[in-house]
Design a protein around this motif. Structure first.
Motif, PDB file in Angstrom:
ATOM      1  N   ILE A 159       0.813  -1.215   0.000  1.00  0.00           N
ATOM      2  CA  ILE A 159       0.000   0.000   0.000  1.00  0.00           C
ATOM      3  C   ILE A 159       0.846   1.263   0.000  1.00  0.00           C
ATOM      4  O   ILE A 159       0.452   2.298  -0.542  1.00  0.00           O
ATOM      5  N   GLY A 160       2.053   1.202   0.566  1.00  0.00           N
ATOM      6  CA  GLY A 160       2.909   2.379   0.594  1.00  0.00           C
ATOM      7  C   GLY A 160       3.228   2.915  -0.782  1.00  0.00           C
ATOM      8  O   GLY A 160       3.414   4.126  -0.962  1.00  0.00           O
ATOM      9  N   GLN A 164      -3.002   7.465  -4.437  1.00  0.00           N
ATOM     10  CA  GLN A 164      -4.392   7.508  -3.990  1.00  0.00           C
ATOM     11  C   GLN A 164      -5.362   7.300  -5.155  1.00  0.00           C
ATOM     12  O   GLN A 164      -5.206   7.890  -6.232  1.00  0.00           O
ATOM     13  N   ARG A 286       8.206   7.922   7.545  1.00  0.00           N
ATOM     14  CA  ARG A 286       7.110   6.969   7.717  1.00  0.00           C
ATOM     15  C   ARG A 286       6.958   6.634   9.197  1.00  0.00           C
ATOM     16  O   ARG A 286       7.902   6.750   9.990  1.00  0.00           O
ATOM     17  N   THR A 287       5.777   6.200   9.573  1.00  0.00           N
ATOM     18  CA  THR A 287       5.494   5.987  10.992  1.00  0.00           C
ATOM     19  C   THR A 287       6.188   4.745  11.537  1.00  0.00           C
ATOM     20  O   THR A 287       6.527   4.687  12.715  1.00  0.00           O
ATOM     21  N   SER A 291       4.814   0.077   7.980  1.00  0.00           N
ATOM     22  CA  SER A 291       3.701   1.003   7.817  1.00  0.00           C
ATOM     23  C   SER A 291       2.701   0.511   6.775  1.00  0.00           C
ATOM     24  O   SER A 291       3.069  -0.001   5.723  1.00  0.00           O
ATOM     25  N   LYS A 292       1.418   0.676   7.090  1.00  0.00           N
ATOM     26  CA  LYS A 292       0.353   0.354   6.142  1.00  0.00           C
ATOM     27  C   LYS A 292      -0.293   1.622   5.587  1.00  0.00           C
ATOM     28  O   LYS A 292      -1.432   1.607   5.139  1.00  0.00           O
ATOM     29  N   GLU A 293       0.457   2.702   5.628  1.00  0.00           N
ATOM     30  CA  GLU A 293      -0.047   3.977   5.132  1.00  0.00           C
ATOM     31  C   GLU A 293       0.439   4.226   3.703  1.00  0.00           C
ATOM     32  O   GLU A 293       1.487   3.731   3.291  1.00  0.00           O
ATOM     33  N   VAL A 294      -0.336   4.991   2.947  1.00  0.00           N
ATOM     34  CA  VAL A 294       0.086   5.416   1.626  1.00  0.00           C
ATOM     35  C   VAL A 294       1.231   6.420   1.783  1.00  0.00           C
ATOM     36  O   VAL A 294       1.139   7.348   2.587  1.00  0.00           O
ATOM     37  N   LEU A 295       2.301   6.218   1.014  1.00  0.00           N
ATOM     38  CA  LEU A 295       3.476   7.082   1.124  1.00  0.00           C
ATOM     39  C   LEU A 295       3.715   7.875  -0.162  1.00  0.00           C
ATOM     40  O   LEU A 295       4.835   8.235  -0.483  1.00  0.00           O
ATOM     41  N   ASP A 297       1.850  10.741  -0.926  1.00  0.00           N
ATOM     42  CA  ASP A 297       1.084  11.977  -0.776  1.00  0.00           C
ATOM     43  C   ASP A 297       1.658  13.165  -1.527  1.00  0.00           C
ATOM     44  O   ASP A 297       0.915  14.063  -1.938  1.00  0.00           O
TER      45      ASP A 297
END
Length: 323
Positions: A159-160, A164, A286-287, A291-295, A297
């Motif tokens: 997912i990173g 979007q 990144r956190t 991380s499962k966040e989109v990177l 942005d």
């Protein structure tokens, strides 16, 4: 002449490795080829000229997959053994010439590194062979008219690396708009079977009669045949992006938390468009490592649309000159 070609489990790396395979196939007419690779990558080798066998190597505990490979090939003489996974296997098989990749050189694109491994500069571009049945199926799936074909890869295996969905939708809308670089284009959306749900917002943004979907429901070589009919591919850094580049058609790969200097689309008409943040800055901010966040942005829509417009202008100018 017989070639044992040991390559990656991953689709993208396997596509890049076809640079080496292409060299041996094209410079040794009549060569017989055995490919050993992971199950995900195996389908892209099914139409290789001179193919004798594909040996799938699903990873097993304690390296048992290597033992099984050895047992299946040890009683043949190999004129060339290519091992792009850096194992010891090449050295314990009967053969004449051994080509083994011992590690990655971070100063080079992965294909350039493969070119150096086989002593070829510039490195051959990756190439994926198809068979007539795949070309026939592509013709059945895609509209046969004068509209341009835009292929979009809105997903990735992490997912990173995934831009979007709303930005993909906006980009598609601008490229297809009146006066856009691909006005009223038909859109082919591609991805793995487990990636369709995440891509649903992108799919839904395109009128049903202006889109086709392939999310694991067609052979990978059929996807390859479709890519060869495309006017433009836009997608995240993924195996499908590398397939698109290998098609020879204009390809834009979107990069953020992966290194474009190593994995950009390696082709004349391949371009990398990365986030405004560098790879290092993204990784530092990144956190967590997992991380499962989109990177992605800091990659704006206008940057991708402009890159598409510039690439298509360049491509059409050269094609028009040749035409």
């Amino acid at each position: 002449m017989r070639l044992l070609f040991i390559t990656s489990n991953r689709l993208g790396d396997a596509v890049l490795s076809t640079s080496v395979l292409r060299h041996y196939v094209e410079t040794n007419p009549g060569i017989k080829v055995t490919v050993a690779c992971g199950p995900v990558a195996a389908p892209i080798f099914e139409a290789v000229p001179g193919l004798e066998r594909i040996i799938e190597m699903p990873k097993q505990k304690r390296g048992a997959h290597w033992w099984k490979l050895w047992k299946s090939v040890a009683f043949h003489w190999w004129d060339i053994i290519v091992d792009l996974r850096g194992s010891a296997t090449a050295y314990v098989l009967p053969g004449w010439k051994r080509v083994v990749l011992s590690g990655n050189d971070d100063d080079l694109h992965r294909v350039e590194q493969l070119g150096r491994l086989i002593g070829i500069d510039p490195a051959p571009e990756p190439f994926v062979w198809t068979a007539p049945e795949h070309d026939k199926r592509a013709l059945e799936l895609l509209p046969f008219d004068e509209r341009p074909l835009l292929v979009v890869g809105p997903s990735a295996n992490w997912i990173g690396k995934t831009w979007q969905p709303e930005r993909f939708a906006e980009t598609i809308g601008k490229l297809r708009s009146v006066g856009g670089v691909l006005e009223d284009a038909h859109v082919l959306l591609v991805g793995a079977p487990n990636e369709r749900d995440a891509s649903e917002p992108v799919i839904a943004s395109i009128p049903e009669n202006r889109r086709t979907e392939i999310f694991g429901n067609e052979h990978l070589l059929t996807v390859m045949a479709c890519l060869r009919r495309a006017d433009l591919y836009v997608g995240n850094d993924s195996g499908l992006m590398h397939m698109a580049a290998a098609s020879g058609k204009p390809t834009i790969g979107l990069f953020g938390p992966s290194r474009d200097e190593h994995y950009r689309p390696f082709a004349k008409w391949g371009r990398a468009v990365r986030t405004d943040w560098s790879y290092d800055k993204i990784i530092e901010n990144r956190t967590s490592r997992f991380s499962k966040e989109v990177l992605m942005d800091t990659l704006p829509v206008d940057k991708v649309v402009l890159a598409a417009e510039e690439l298509m202008a360049e491509y059409r100018m050269e094609e028009g000159t040749h035409g």
